[in-house]
Structure formats: structure tokens, C-alpha cells
Design an enzyme around this catalytic site. Structure first.
Site, PDB file in Angstrom:
ATOM      1  N   GLU A  47       4.081  16.011   3.398  1.00  0.00           N
ATOM      2  CA  GLU A  47       4.244  15.090   2.275  1.00  0.00           C
ATOM      3  C   GLU A  47       3.416  13.856   2.611  1.00  0.00           C
ATOM      4  OE1 GLU A  47       7.361  12.358  -0.283  1.00  0.00           O
ATOM      5  OE2 GLU A  47       8.054  13.289   1.583  1.00  0.00           O
ATOM      6  N   ASP A 121      -0.080   6.060  -4.921  1.00  0.00           N
ATOM      7  CA  ASP A 121      -0.701   4.901  -5.565  1.00  0.00           C
ATOM      8  C   ASP A 121      -1.814   5.396  -6.494  1.00  0.00           C
ATOM      9  OD1 ASP A 121      -2.130   2.605  -6.246  1.00  0.00           O
ATOM     10  OD2 ASP A 121      -1.883   1.694  -4.274  1.00  0.00           O
TER      11      ASP A 121
END
Length: 222
Positions: A47, A121
Site C-alpha cells: 500500500e 495526493d
């Protein structure tokens, strides 16, 4: 950095499930995560940009036959997930503090089976910094086994539209894609899959509380 962040950052460095490579040196765990830490031959799932690590921990609970490694540069955030994993005695999850730019110094060729990108982001003004941009995809290509997949979960229209364009432009194999994950979940999904999709990170809870629609896609790069 506040006192509490400093305390957590100092504490997490002592945890057995936390690793901090000395970049730019090649990390000694590269190619050895299964043998030296997990002690098995199970698939490895990364992840990237794991934040507090809730998704890595949640996935580890649902898939005891897979190994999960949360990667982020913020050690004080990963402290939360690392503590949870230790308290729950989860042996199939670890955390690695590094920039994703240096991911190839930490994992060997074909060492990884799957990558999750959770609420990355969107880098509104820097497309090449997006985690589905070609510079990052080229890094993933070296890590992933043939047939390995990338999964993206996001609230960002900009990131998701960009990713969809990249899939088409570079002929990645799109396995699933939806602009409304929870609104379009098939009723006949097995319970485990439903549970996975409903693992919510700190950021997802914030976004959905504000009315954001969650997007999801899964694709292979060749």
C-alpha cells in the site's frame, strides 16, 4: 513536528514491524521480505502512501494468506497502524518508511504481487508526481510479478480522470473501473470483497463526510 509526533516517531522506530531503509543505499531487505520477515512464500501486497496504515491492517485481517507492507514517508502516522497490528498480533503486515521515489531500492524485481494506492495526493499542478504517472508506473513494473495488478481508490476527480486516460493511452489492461464505488457495488459480490471495499481510511471518512464520491479502478501493466 509536535511533541506527540516526535514521541510516536521515536517509538515506532523500535517496533519489530517497522522498517526504515537508509536511502539511497540499497536496502538489505530487498528481495528478502518473505524469507527474513514474513517467514513464508505468500504474495506480497504494497500500500503506497499508506498514511496511518488502516487499509494495510484491514487487508491483513481479511487475507491471512497474503503479506502486506504499508509504505509512507511519515513515520509518526504509520505508528498508529503499526500499534494496531502488534496489538492484534498480525504477523502478515509491516510498515516501511521511505519515499515512493526510492521504492526500487527497497523491493526486488518481481517481488511484489499487487499494489494499492489509497487516497493518494492528486498533485493538481504536478501531473508527473501523481502515483499513476509514467515515472511511477515504470517503477511498479520492475517490482510487480508478471500479471501483477495496481488498484486505486480515490475521492479526486482529477487523479481518477488522469488515471483513466493513462490506462487508455498506454494500453494497460483495465479490469475494473467505476466513478461511484459504493453506488455501483454489485449485489452479488461475495462478503469478503464487500468488506474490503468498505475498509475506510482516516482520509476516506473525512472525504465521504463532506459528500465526496469514491472512485475505484484495477488494472494490469505489462
Amino acid at each position: 513536528m509536535g511533541k506527540d509526533k516526535l514521541r510516536r516517531f521515536a517509538a515506532v522506530k523500535e517496533f519489530p514491524n517497522f522498517f526504515e531503509p537508509e536511502i539511497p543505499k540499497e536496502y538489505h531487505m530487498k528481495g528478502r521480505w518473505r524469507s527474513d520477515y514474513f517467514k513464508n512464500d505468500n504474495p506480497i501486497v504494497l500500500e503506497l502512501g499508506c498514511g496511518k496504515g488502516e487499509y494495510s491492517v484491514g487487508l491483513a485481517q481479511h487475507f491471512p494468506d497474503k503479506n502486506f507492507i504499508g509504505v509512507d514517508i511519515k513515520g509518526s502516522r504509520m505508528y498508529i497502524g503499526a500499534v494496531q497490528a502488534l496489538e492484534m498480533q498480525l504477523k502478515n503486515v509491516a510498515f516501511c518508511r521511505t519515499k515512493i521515489d526510492f521504492i526500487n531500492d527497497c523491493f526486488a524485481e518481481n517481488e511484489v504481487d499487487e499494489i494499492w494506492l489509497t487516497f493518494s495526493d492528486p498533485q493538481r499542478k504536478k501531473p508527473n508526481k501523481r502515483l499513476t504517472a509514467p515515472p511511477f508506473i515504470n517503477r511498479y513494473r520492475k517490482l510487480l510479478k508478471p500479471g501483477g495488478i495496481v488498484q486505486l481508490k480515490t475521492d479526486s476527480d482529477i487523479l481518477f480522470e488522469y488515471t483513466e486516460e493513462q490506462i487508455k493511452e498506454h494500453n494497460y489492461e483495465c479490469l475494473e473501473l467505476t466513478w461511484d464505488l459504493y453506488g455501483e457495488l454489485p449485489e452479488n459480490l461475495d462478503q469478503t470483497t464487500k468488506d474490503i471495499f468498505h475498509i475506510k481510511t482516516h482520509y476516506e471518512k473525512l472525504f465521504t463526510a463532506k459528500g465526496s464520491v469514491i472512485k475505484y479502478c484495477k488494472f494490469r501493466i505489462h
